[in-house]
Scaffold this active site. Structure first.
Site, PDB file in Angstrom:
ATOM      1  N   ARG A  17      25.413   6.853 -46.325  1.00 50.67           N
ATOM      2  CA  ARG A  17      25.792   7.976 -45.474  1.00 50.67           C
ATOM      3  C   ARG A  17      25.740   7.569 -44.010  1.00 50.67           C
ATOM      4  NH1 ARG A  17      24.050  10.961 -41.252  1.00 50.67           N
ATOM      5  NH2 ARG A  17      21.923  10.859 -42.071  1.00 50.67           N
ATOM      6  N   ASP A  18      24.563   7.434 -43.450  1.00 41.14           N
ATOM      7  CA  ASP A  18      24.449   7.129 -42.023  1.00 41.14           C
ATOM      8  C   ASP A  18      24.943   5.723 -41.710  1.00 41.14           C
ATOM      9  OD1 ASP A  18      23.883   7.842 -39.455  1.00 41.14           O
ATOM     10  OD2 ASP A  18      21.734   7.527 -39.577  1.00 41.14           O
ATOM     11  N   HIS A 209      13.212   9.130 -39.418  1.00 41.36           N
ATOM     12  CA  HIS A 209      14.534   8.493 -39.350  1.00 41.36           C
ATOM     13  C   HIS A 209      14.653   7.792 -38.005  1.00 41.36           C
ATOM     14  CE1 HIS A 209      18.928   8.357 -40.346  1.00 41.36           C
ATOM     15  NE2 HIS A 209      19.033   8.316 -39.022  1.00 41.36           N
ATOM     16  N   HIS A 211      16.399   4.733 -35.467  1.00 41.63           N
ATOM     17  CA  HIS A 211      17.434   3.759 -35.134  1.00 41.63           C
ATOM     18  C   HIS A 211      16.801   2.684 -34.253  1.00 41.63           C
ATOM     19  CE1 HIS A 211      21.267   5.827 -36.452  1.00 41.63           C
ATOM     20  NE2 HIS A 211      20.319   6.700 -36.751  1.00 41.63           N
ATOM     21  N   CYS A 242      25.855   7.341 -34.985  1.00 42.06           N
ATOM     22  CA  CYS A 242      26.346   8.714 -35.025  1.00 42.06           C
ATOM     23  C   CYS A 242      27.666   8.798 -34.275  1.00 42.06           C
ATOM     24  CB  CYS A 242      25.326   9.660 -34.403  1.00 42.06           C
ATOM     25  SG  CYS A 242      25.909  11.376 -34.336  1.00 42.06           S
ATOM     26  N   ASN A 251      20.693   2.061 -37.891  1.00 42.75           N
ATOM     27  CA  ASN A 251      19.368   2.393 -38.397  1.00 42.75           C
ATOM     28  C   ASN A 251      18.525   1.129 -38.533  1.00 42.75           C
ATOM     29  OD1 ASN A 251      19.701   5.369 -39.628  1.00 42.75           O
ATOM     30  ND2 ASN A 251      21.565   4.192 -40.000  1.00 42.75           N
TER      31      ASN A 251
END
Length: 302
Positions: A17-18, A209, A211, A242, A251
């Site tokens: 996903r990310d 979460h 980065h 993002c 990430n």
């Protein structure tokens, strides 16, 4: 839905996903399924597999239903779907995800750009989604985006994030995730937000979460680990970012985080070599260099 109890410190794979949502290359459904299957084979047991967002806004996330329909389903693997609104939840439930992750943004400007609403409406959406999720028996995470700093509004005071956590906790999330969406955080902020979360939502599981935009992501993750059991998001190869945050790079990498946790005594159940192989493979699919370092140096002792 398996709705597994997620005990102890563990890694949540968010690469599908990310890791993909900010890449130039939009992958096919088959390639996404292959990627997720490689993660499962390497030992990942919680995977943020899809995002139920408007594919016109984030084309890399198109085909979420098709991906879910093709994934290998196992009792010991939970697939998470990201949702931003009630329509996203409706799609997620129909696609039979195991968990949903709902995003609440901590600043109005980023919330408008990312979700088309201000923070107050984001909180109202969360409350409605939480009620529907609970009725469906769905394990539900709420993620607080830009908890450490906003690319448009600047510094994010810890007390603002903690106040938002207190308001969200009233709706009974199974897990609270605190996100450094743009990679500006430092360990002192992790400690402050952890203390606040334990004060206003003492019984809710924590997830983090990070980065690695400014090379602080791993320091932050290990600080969170030292503060107590938690889930830690990471992305195979260290891909990510993002679409609505300028200069937001990847990430923290699953294989690099896994090395640090295993060397710290955590039985992650993850095969670091297999994850590094998956990183090389997905890098080739994206035609992009792999940011992670573990695959270059290998394990120690070798």
């Amino acid at each position: 839905m398996t709705n597994t109890t997620h005990a102890g410190t563990h890694v949540v794979e968010v690469g599908p996903r990310d890791g993909l949502q900010n890449e130039r290359t939009a992958l096919s459904v088959d390639t996404k399924v292959d990627f997720i299957t490689r993660a499962v084979d390497a030992g990942m047991r919680r995977i943020e597999a899809v995002s139920f967002v408007n594919p016109k806004r984030v084309p890399q996330m198109a085909g979420a239903e098709e991906v879910m329909a093709a994934l290998p389903r196992r009792d010991d693997v939970d697939y998470i779907g990201l949702v931003l609104n009630e329509r996203g939840l409706e799609r997620a439930l129909a696609a039979d995800v195991d968990e949903v992750n709902v995003v609440v943004v901590c600043s109005d400007e980023f919330s408008q750009r990312n979700q088309g609403c201000d923070v107050e409406e984001g909180l109202a959406r969360w409350k409605r989604i939480a009620a529907e999720s609970r009725a469906a028996g769905m394990f539900t995470t709420v993620t607080f985006a830009v908890s450490f700093g906003c690319p448009f509004s600047g510094e994010m005071p810890a007390e603002r994030v903690i106040d938002l956590m207190a308001r969200v906790a009233e709706s009974g999330p199974d897990e609270i995730a605190i996100a450094d969406t743009i990679g500006v955080g430092v360990p002192a902020q992790v400690r402050a937000l952890h203390a606040g979360a334990r004060r206003v939502a003492p019984d809710v599981a924590l997830r983090w979460h990070f980065h690695n935009t400014r090379n602080t992501g791993y320091a932050n993750a290990l600080t969170a680990f030292d503060l107590g059991d938690c889930a830690l998001d990471a992305s195979i190869g260290g891909f990510g970012g993002c679409p609505f945050a300028p200069n937001a790079t990847g990430n923290i990498a699953t294989e690099d985080l896994n090395y640090a946790l295993q060397r710290s005594g955590v039985d992650t159940g993850i095969d670091g070599a297999a994850i590094a192989d998956a990183a090389t493979w997905i890098g080739a699919q994206l035609d992009s260099p792999v940011p992670a370092l573990f695959g270059r140096a290998g394990p120690f002792p070798s």
